[in-house]
Design a protein around this motif. Structure first.
Motif, PDB file in Angstrom:
ATOM      1  N   CYS A   1       0.863  -1.189   0.000  1.00 57.05           N
ATOM      2  CA  CYS A   1       0.000   0.000   0.000  1.00 57.05           C
ATOM      3  C   CYS A   1       0.898   1.238   0.000  1.00 57.05           C
ATOM      4  O   CYS A   1       1.871   1.316   0.758  1.00 57.05           O
ATOM      5  CB  CYS A   1      -0.876  -0.032   1.245  1.00 57.05           C
ATOM      6  SG  CYS A   1      -1.735   1.518   1.539  1.00 57.05           S
ATOM      7  N   GLU A   2       0.589   2.195  -0.851  1.00 54.35           N
ATOM      8  CA  GLU A   2       1.435   3.390  -0.964  1.00 54.35           C
ATOM      9  C   GLU A   2       1.449   4.217   0.320  1.00 54.35           C
ATOM     10  O   GLU A   2       2.364   4.976   0.552  1.00 54.35           O
ATOM     11  CB  GLU A   2       0.926   4.273  -2.113  1.00 54.35           C
ATOM     12  CG  GLU A   2       1.437   3.814  -3.458  1.00 54.35           C
ATOM     13  CD  GLU A   2       0.867   4.626  -4.604  1.00 54.35           C
ATOM     14  OE1 GLU A   2      -0.023   5.461  -4.378  1.00 54.35           O
ATOM     15  OE2 GLU A   2       1.331   4.394  -5.738  1.00 54.35           O
ATOM     16  N   ILE A   3       0.435   4.029   1.164  1.00 55.78           N
ATOM     17  CA  ILE A   3       0.368   4.846   2.388  1.00 55.78           C
ATOM     18  C   ILE A   3       0.904   4.094   3.616  1.00 55.78           C
ATOM     19  O   ILE A   3       1.861   4.517   4.240  1.00 55.78           O
ATOM     20  CB  ILE A   3      -1.086   5.325   2.632  1.00 55.78           C
ATOM     21  CG1 ILE A   3      -1.504   6.216   1.448  1.00 55.78           C
ATOM     22  CG2 ILE A   3      -1.201   6.092   3.946  1.00 55.78           C
ATOM     23  CD1 ILE A   3      -2.945   6.657   1.463  1.00 55.78           C
ATOM     24  N   CYS A   4       0.304   2.941   3.927  1.00 52.69           N
ATOM     25  CA  CYS A   4       0.707   2.261   5.171  1.00 52.69           C
ATOM     26  C   CYS A   4       1.746   1.162   4.946  1.00 52.69           C
ATOM     27  O   CYS A   4       2.243   0.582   5.903  1.00 52.69           O
ATOM     28  CB  CYS A   4      -0.512   1.691   5.874  1.00 52.69           C
ATOM     29  SG  CYS A   4      -1.252   0.313   4.969  1.00 52.69           S
ATOM     30  N   LYS A   5       2.042   0.862   3.678  1.00 51.79           N
ATOM     31  CA  LYS A   5       3.061  -0.144   3.294  1.00 51.79           C
ATOM     32  C   LYS A   5       2.662  -1.580   3.606  1.00 51.79           C
ATOM     33  O   LYS A   5       3.478  -2.486   3.565  1.00 51.79           O
ATOM     34  CB  LYS A   5       4.436   0.144   3.946  1.00 51.79           C
ATOM     35  CG  LYS A   5       4.937   1.558   3.737  1.00 51.79           C
ATOM     36  CD  LYS A   5       5.186   1.851   2.279  1.00 51.79           C
ATOM     37  CE  LYS A   5       5.581   3.298   2.041  1.00 51.79           C
ATOM     38  NZ  LYS A   5       5.246   3.796   0.725  1.00 51.79           N
ATOM     39  N   LYS A   6       1.398  -1.785   3.960  1.00 47.16           N
ATOM     40  CA  LYS A   6       0.911  -3.150   4.203  1.00 47.16           C
ATOM     41  C   LYS A   6       0.849  -3.894   2.863  1.00 47.16           C
ATOM     42  O   LYS A   6       0.600  -3.280   1.824  1.00 47.16           O
ATOM     43  CB  LYS A   6      -0.502  -3.029   4.788  1.00 47.16           C
ATOM     44  CG  LYS A   6      -0.993  -4.227   5.533  1.00 47.16           C
ATOM     45  CD  LYS A   6      -2.167  -3.854   6.429  1.00 47.16           C
ATOM     46  CE  LYS A   6      -3.393  -3.370   5.674  1.00 47.16           C
ATOM     47  NZ  LYS A   6      -4.481  -2.911   6.516  1.00 47.16           N
ATOM     48  N   TYR A   7       1.080  -5.227   2.882  1.00 48.20           N
ATOM     49  CA  TYR A   7       0.955  -5.993   1.637  1.00 48.20           C
ATOM     50  C   TYR A   7      -0.511  -6.056   1.211  1.00 48.20           C
ATOM     51  O   TYR A   7      -1.390  -6.297   2.041  1.00 48.20           O
ATOM     52  CB  TYR A   7       1.469  -7.420   1.823  1.00 48.20           C
ATOM     53  CG  TYR A   7       2.957  -7.535   1.753  1.00 48.20           C
ATOM     54  CD1 TYR A   7       3.637  -7.265   0.550  1.00 48.20           C
ATOM     55  CD2 TYR A   7       3.711  -7.917   2.860  1.00 48.20           C
ATOM     56  CE1 TYR A   7       5.021  -7.378   0.483  1.00 48.20           C
ATOM     57  CE2 TYR A   7       5.092  -8.024   2.792  1.00 48.20           C
ATOM     58  CZ  TYR A   7       5.735  -7.751   1.596  1.00 48.20           C
ATOM     59  OH  TYR A   7       7.095  -7.861   1.525  1.00 48.20           O
ATOM     60  N   ILE A   8      -0.745  -5.842  -0.076  1.00 50.42           N
ATOM     61  CA  ILE A   8      -2.119  -5.959  -0.585  1.00 50.42           C
ATOM     62  C   ILE A   8      -2.110  -6.777  -1.875  1.00 50.42           C
ATOM     63  O   ILE A   8      -1.119  -6.806  -2.601  1.00 50.42           O
ATOM     64  CB  ILE A   8      -2.766  -4.576  -0.867  1.00 50.42           C
ATOM     65  CG1 ILE A   8      -1.828  -3.674  -1.700  1.00 50.42           C
ATOM     66  CG2 ILE A   8      -3.200  -3.903   0.391  1.00 50.42           C
ATOM     67  CD1 ILE A   8      -2.464  -2.372  -2.140  1.00 50.42           C
ATOM     68  N   LYS A   9      -3.238  -7.414  -2.130  1.00 47.78           N
ATOM     69  CA  LYS A   9      -3.359  -8.164  -3.392  1.00 47.78           C
ATOM     70  C   LYS A   9      -3.341  -7.166  -4.543  1.00 47.78           C
ATOM     71  O   LYS A   9      -3.961  -6.097  -4.428  1.00 47.78           O
ATOM     72  CB  LYS A   9      -4.670  -8.939  -3.419  1.00 47.78           C
ATOM     73  CG  LYS A   9      -4.574 -10.277  -2.734  1.00 47.78           C
ATOM     74  CD  LYS A   9      -5.861 -11.044  -2.880  1.00 47.78           C
ATOM     75  CE  LYS A   9      -5.774 -12.306  -2.051  1.00 47.78           C
ATOM     76  NZ  LYS A   9      -7.059 -12.909  -1.819  1.00 47.78           N
ATOM     77  N   PRO A  10      -2.666  -7.467  -5.622  1.00 45.48           N
ATOM     78  CA  PRO A  10      -2.627  -6.510  -6.731  1.00 45.48           C
ATOM     79  C   PRO A  10      -4.000  -6.366  -7.371  1.00 45.48           C
ATOM     80  O   PRO A  10      -4.771  -7.324  -7.431  1.00 45.48           O
ATOM     81  CB  PRO A  10      -1.634  -7.144  -7.706  1.00 45.48           C
ATOM     82  CG  PRO A  10      -1.657  -8.594  -7.395  1.00 45.48           C
ATOM     83  CD  PRO A  10      -1.981  -8.725  -5.939  1.00 45.48           C
ATOM     84  N   LEU A  11      -4.302  -5.168  -7.797  1.00 49.98           N
ATOM     85  CA  LEU A  11      -5.552  -4.931  -8.519  1.00 49.98           C
ATOM     86  C   LEU A  11      -5.159  -4.578  -9.948  1.00 49.98           C
ATOM     87  O   LEU A  11      -4.724  -3.461 -10.222  1.00 49.98           O
ATOM     88  CB  LEU A  11      -6.312  -3.779  -7.862  1.00 49.98           C
ATOM     89  CG  LEU A  11      -7.763  -3.600  -8.267  1.00 49.98           C
ATOM     90  CD1 LEU A  11      -8.546  -4.893  -8.158  1.00 49.98           C
ATOM     91  CD2 LEU A  11      -8.415  -2.529  -7.419  1.00 49.98           C
ATOM     92  N   PRO A  12      -5.207  -5.545 -10.859  1.00 50.28           N
ATOM     93  CA  PRO A  12      -4.699  -5.299 -12.213  1.00 50.28           C
ATOM     94  C   PRO A  12      -5.364  -4.091 -12.868  1.00 50.28           C
ATOM     95  O   PRO A  12      -6.573  -3.907 -12.755  1.00 50.28           O
ATOM     96  CB  PRO A  12      -5.054  -6.581 -12.965  1.00 50.28           C
ATOM     97  CG  PRO A  12      -5.290  -7.610 -11.919  1.00 50.28           C
ATOM     98  CD  PRO A  12      -5.801  -6.881 -10.712  1.00 50.28           C
ATOM     99  N   GLY A  13      -4.534  -3.284 -13.526  1.00 50.20           N
ATOM    100  CA  GLY A  13      -5.020  -2.072 -14.192  1.00 50.20           C
ATOM    101  C   GLY A  13      -6.191  -2.353 -15.105  1.00 50.20           C
ATOM    102  O   GLY A  13      -7.171  -1.619 -15.103  1.00 50.20           O
ATOM    103  N   VAL A  14      -6.108  -3.452 -15.843  1.00 55.06           N
ATOM    104  CA  VAL A  14      -7.156  -3.766 -16.807  1.00 55.06           C
ATOM    105  C   VAL A  14      -8.500  -3.978 -16.104  1.00 55.06           C
ATOM    106  O   VAL A  14      -9.557  -3.574 -16.585  1.00 55.06           O
ATOM    107  CB  VAL A  14      -6.743  -4.980 -17.685  1.00 55.06           C
ATOM    108  CG1 VAL A  14      -6.534  -6.228 -16.865  1.00 55.06           C
ATOM    109  CG2 VAL A  14      -7.754  -5.262 -18.753  1.00 55.06           C
ATOM    110  N   VAL A  15      -8.455  -4.545 -14.899  1.00 52.35           N
ATOM    111  CA  VAL A  15      -9.674  -4.795 -14.134  1.00 52.35           C
ATOM    112  C   VAL A  15     -10.199  -3.478 -13.567  1.00 52.35           C
ATOM    113  O   VAL A  15     -11.389  -3.169 -13.650  1.00 52.35           O
ATOM    114  CB  VAL A  15      -9.393  -5.789 -12.981  1.00 52.35           C
ATOM    115  CG1 VAL A  15     -10.609  -5.940 -12.087  1.00 52.35           C
ATOM    116  CG2 VAL A  15      -8.953  -7.125 -13.529  1.00 52.35           C
TER     117      VAL A  15
END
Ligand code: SF4
Ligand code: SF4
Length: 175
Positions: free
Chosen positions: A120-134
């Motif tokens: 996450c750009e703010i808290c740096k927690k790992y997040i599942k990617p959200l593909p741009g196309v989606v």
């Protein structure tokens, strides 16, 4: 006797009815349910495909910084449920009917993909990617919203939205 001879001659004239597969190519009928293909660039790791898969052919293993997507083709019954319910179009059904393999190779019919999480750009927690196309599909080309939200975790996104709402309400109150 004459009748039988006639039938034999007619069959000879007609030629062979079967195909000498695999030495001759065979076309799949339209909408034939063949091998399932997986496109990791569209997968959000939601697990819907795993939930609906009656053949237990799909496995999703989640780790701290990535998830593994495993599709065991040998266990797939070609029911098409995963394709039907995948919300992003990451799974498609092909018309590939060439599935016969030797017994020893059955274990090799596994599709494996390792999908890394982003931070996450703010808290740096790992997040599942959200593909741009989606994301583009959901936002219908609203690029500002895509840039703003696509690399932020749901918690930070909620806080950001709440902050914006609060600011707007304050501005309204002092007008
Ligand atoms: S349903 Fe589609 S998006 Fe969800 S985990 Fe399966 S392949 Fe990925
Ligand atoms: S087609 Fe059916 S059996 Fe095959 S992976 Fe999809 S849901 Fe599972």
């Amino acid at each position: 006797m004459l009748k039988t001879l006639g039938a034999v001659l007619a069959a000879l004239k007609k030629g062979r009815a079967t195909v000498n597969y695999p030495f001759e190519s065979v076309e799949a009928p339209k909408d034939y349910r063949g091998k399932v293909e997986y496109d990791f660039t569209k997968c959000i790791g939601c697990g819907t495909c795993k939930f609906v898969c009656g053949g237990k052919a799909i496995k999703i293993d989640e780790y701290k910084d990535h998830f593994d997507y495993i599709l065991w083709d040998a266990a797939c019954t070609r029911c098409g449920m995963c394709v039907e319910f995948c919300p992003t179009g990451a799974l498609t059904m092909t018309e590939n009917l060439h599935n016969a393999i030797s017994g020893e190779d059955i274990i090799k019919r596994i599709f494996y993909s390792n999908i890394p999480y982003e931070r996450c750009e703010i808290c740096k927690k790992y997040i599942k990617p959200l593909p741009g196309v989606v994301y583009q599909e959901v936002l219908k080309g609203n690029n500002d919203a895509f840039k703003e939200n696509s690399h932020i975790c749901p918690d930070c996104r909620r806080k950001l939205q709440a902050g914006k709402l609060f600011k707007d309400m304050n501005n309204l109150a002092y007008k």
